[in-house]
Design a protein around this motif. Structure first.
Motif, PDB file in Angstrom:
ATOM      1  N   VAL A  36       0.839  -1.203   0.000  1.00 56.32           N
ATOM      2  CA  VAL A  36       0.000   0.000   0.000  1.00 56.32           C
ATOM      3  C   VAL A  36       0.872   1.250   0.000  1.00 56.32           C
ATOM      4  N   ALA A  37       1.876   1.263   0.866  1.00 57.55           N
ATOM      5  CA  ALA A  37       2.783   2.414   0.927  1.00 57.55           C
ATOM      6  C   ALA A  37       3.537   2.576  -0.387  1.00 57.55           C
ATOM      7  N   GLY A  38       3.992   1.450  -0.945  1.00 55.55           N
ATOM      8  CA  GLY A  38       4.669   1.526  -2.238  1.00 55.55           C
ATOM      9  C   GLY A  38       3.754   2.035  -3.325  1.00 55.55           C
ATOM     10  N   GLY A  39       2.506   1.552  -3.338  1.00 50.51           N
ATOM     11  CA  GLY A  39       1.545   2.010  -4.345  1.00 50.51           C
ATOM     12  C   GLY A  39       1.228   3.489  -4.212  1.00 50.51           C
ATOM     13  N   SER A  89      10.426  -3.190  -4.930  1.00 51.02           N
ATOM     14  CA  SER A  89      11.000  -3.242  -3.582  1.00 51.02           C
ATOM     15  C   SER A  89       9.933  -3.386  -2.507  1.00 51.02           C
ATOM     16  N   SER A  90       8.695  -2.957  -2.809  1.00 52.48           N
ATOM     17  CA  SER A  90       7.622  -2.992  -1.806  1.00 52.48           C
ATOM     18  C   SER A  90       6.692  -4.182  -1.988  1.00 52.48           C
ATOM     19  N   GLY A 246      -2.195  -1.839  -4.363  1.00 48.90           N
ATOM     20  CA  GLY A 246      -1.307  -2.335  -3.318  1.00 48.90           C
ATOM     21  C   GLY A 246      -2.082  -2.961  -2.164  1.00 48.90           C
ATOM     22  N   LEU A 247      -3.239  -2.387  -1.841  1.00 57.73           N
ATOM     23  CA  LEU A 247      -4.069  -2.943  -0.777  1.00 57.73           C
ATOM     24  C   LEU A 247      -4.577  -4.335  -1.154  1.00 57.73           C
ATOM     25  N   LEU A 248      -5.064  -4.481  -2.381  1.00 57.15           N
ATOM     26  CA  LEU A 248      -5.528  -5.793  -2.844  1.00 57.15           C
ATOM     27  C   LEU A 248      -4.377  -6.793  -2.883  1.00 57.15           C
TER      28      LEU A 248
END
Length: 506
Positions: A36-39, A89-90, A246-248
């Motif tokens: 999520v943070a990466g997205g 990386s995430s 990213g959450l999914l």
């Protein structure tokens, strides 16, 4: 190296090859929130520095080679490279080859501009950069050279061969100085093929792999269309989309950490027979979903490494069933994983030659070439009928860039009518009165139109020339700029075809 360092900061390990095993031991909320943070970071980057919120990839490099003299977008390319670095990386479920190829194209573009290179030289520089990048990334010098010619330049001209091979060799030297020249995957034992009896099984594996490759590609496109529809209907800002993806992805990674990252660990397990049948099937389905979410959510990364993982899993599942049904005439199930890895990847890339060689160079196993080649040829032939030749060419087709049919289809779109028309003051210009009469009938071309739009109009009207105007906008009348003669359009098209043929056969 950049992926390793950022991954170490996010997950606490810099080992790309064992990321999913390490992530399996982390708290569930960390596995959920990291993508999520990466997205979110990717979404903000693309929102601020691109006009469409889209990561540039291999498809843009192919378009640059065909339509813009070997040049690609530089600013957006650098932003896309950073976005892909963050994605990989995430925990993004994509591969590194797309960003590597595109950043190489960005570098070659800077060089071509500095040298003021013409189209032929610009494309040669692009091919050299791509070959070196692929070779340095995968320690695959032969495949790197052929990838540049087969996928990016889409021809095997003799004049490009020597510089591309030299660049590919240089990339491999850099890889081996940095990493020691080891193969990406290690196979446990020599694969043995019961040649004549077992070949029909590899033909069937090719068909299955072609279908799986088509499903993978269509899943990505379907997810992208769904994301567009949801984003438009809900009125969401575009920077939210990668974060939602990213959450999914994080939610999917909690029970299935195998989908995190490029997937080399799971691919290695498949190639060494370290998975059961139900695991291979489930991981295949989950990986396809994860790749579709990541790429449809516009998070960045490439499709080659995921296709290797999906192919190895598909091949292993097929091999376990084949060897169970015919144990007396079947070789190792891991041989099917190797063949499936090449078959799915080749179908996705539309590159049977270079993908076959990449599989050999990634594994170091050159003894099972017949099985891999049979599966690759069948899968590529089938998948190319289900999409527009390959994943990259279908991407371009969806944007209205028709490269799959060859130069005869896309060259017309490279000429604006204003560059080919005769001005009103030119010798043998079109009669002004006749031009205005045709404009009054609604037969004219905007000056920004291309020959691709003009030729059907010639066919429809059977006219010798068509007026070219600058539209005034509002209630202002159009301004007559000149006329496009059919003979001039055909002459420009023929010259472009001749130049393309000369370059491809030089």
């Amino acid at each position: 190296m950049g992926i390793e360092r950022l991954q170490a900061w996010i997950y606490g390990t810099d080992d790309i090859l064992t990321l999913h095993s390490f992530a399996a031991g982390l708290d569930w909320y960390w596995v959920l929130l990291a993508p999520v943070a990466g997205g979110l970071a990717v979404g903000l980057l693309l929102h601020w520095f691109t006009d469409d919120g889209r990561v540039r990839s291999v498809a843009d490099v192919i378009e640059g080679a065909a339509l813009t003299e070997g040049r690609v977008e530089t600013k957006r390319g650098l932003v896309s490279a950073l976005a892909s670095l963050i994605t990989l990386s995430s925990g993004g479920s994509t591969g590194r080859e797309g960003p590597v190829v595109h950043i190489a194209a960005v570098i070659s573009t800077y060089v071509a501009r500095a040298l003021k290179a013409d189209g032929v030289t610009g494309r040669d520089l692009l091919g050299c950069a791509v070959a070196a990048a692929v070779s340095a990334s995968f320690n695959a010098p032969i495949a790197g050279a052929l990838f540049a010619m087969e996928v990016v330049l889409r021809h095997f001209a003799m004049h490009t061969f020597a510089p591309i091979v030299i660049a590919s060799a240089a990339g491999t030297v850099i890889n081996r100085l940095a990493y020691g020249g080891v193969t990406e995957f290690s196979l446990p034992a020599q694969n043995i093929l019961e040649f004549y009896v077992e070949l029909p099984a590899f033909l069937m594996l090719g068909l299955v792999s072609g279908v799986v490759a088509a499903v993978l590609m269509r899943a990505i496109f379907w997810t992208e269309d769904l994301g567009d529809a949801v984003q438009a209907r809900a009125g969401l800002p575009r920077w939210v989309r990668p974060a939602a993806a990213g959450l999914l992805l994080g939610a999917l990674a909690i029970p299935f950490p195998h989908v995190i990252g490029v997937g080399y660990e799971t691919t290695s397990l498949a190639l060494t027979g370290g998975l059961l049948l139900h695991e291979a099937v489930v991981f295949t389905v989950v990986k396809v979903a994860a790749v579709a979410i990541t790429m449809g959510g516009r998070m960045g990364g490439g499709v080659f490494s995921p296709s290797l993982m999906v192919g190895a899993l598909t091949g292993l599942a097929f091999g376990l069933m084949a060897t169970a049904v015919f144990p007396d005439v079947s070789g190792e199930g891991t041989l099917y994983a190797l063949a499936g890895m090449g078959a799915v990847a080749a179908a996705v890339l539309g590159a049977p030659i270079s993908t076959t060689l990449i599989v050999f160079e990634l594994t170091g196993d050159w003894q099972t070439g017949l099985a891999v080649m049979v599966s690759v040829s069948i899968s590529t032939a089938l998948a190319s009928r289900l999409v527009s030749r390959s994943f990259f060419l279908t991407q371009l087709e969806r944007r209205g860039v028709r490269l799959a049919a060859g130069p005869q289809a896309y060259l017309l779109g490279t000429f604006e009518v204003e560059s080919v028309m005769r001005g009103m003051e030119a010798p043998r210009a079109a009669p002004e009165e006749a031009c205005w009469a045709m404009i009054g009938e609604g037969t004219y071309l905007d000056r920004t139109a291309t020959l691709e739009q003009a030729m059907p109009l010639f066919e429809k009207t059977n006219a010798v020339f068509i007026p070219v105007v600058k539209l005034g906008g509002g209630d202002r009348p159009p301004q007559l700029r000149g006329a496009l003669f059919q003979v001039d359009a055909l002459r420009a098209y023929n010259r472009a075809l001749a130049a393309t043929a000369a370059e491809e056969h030089s």
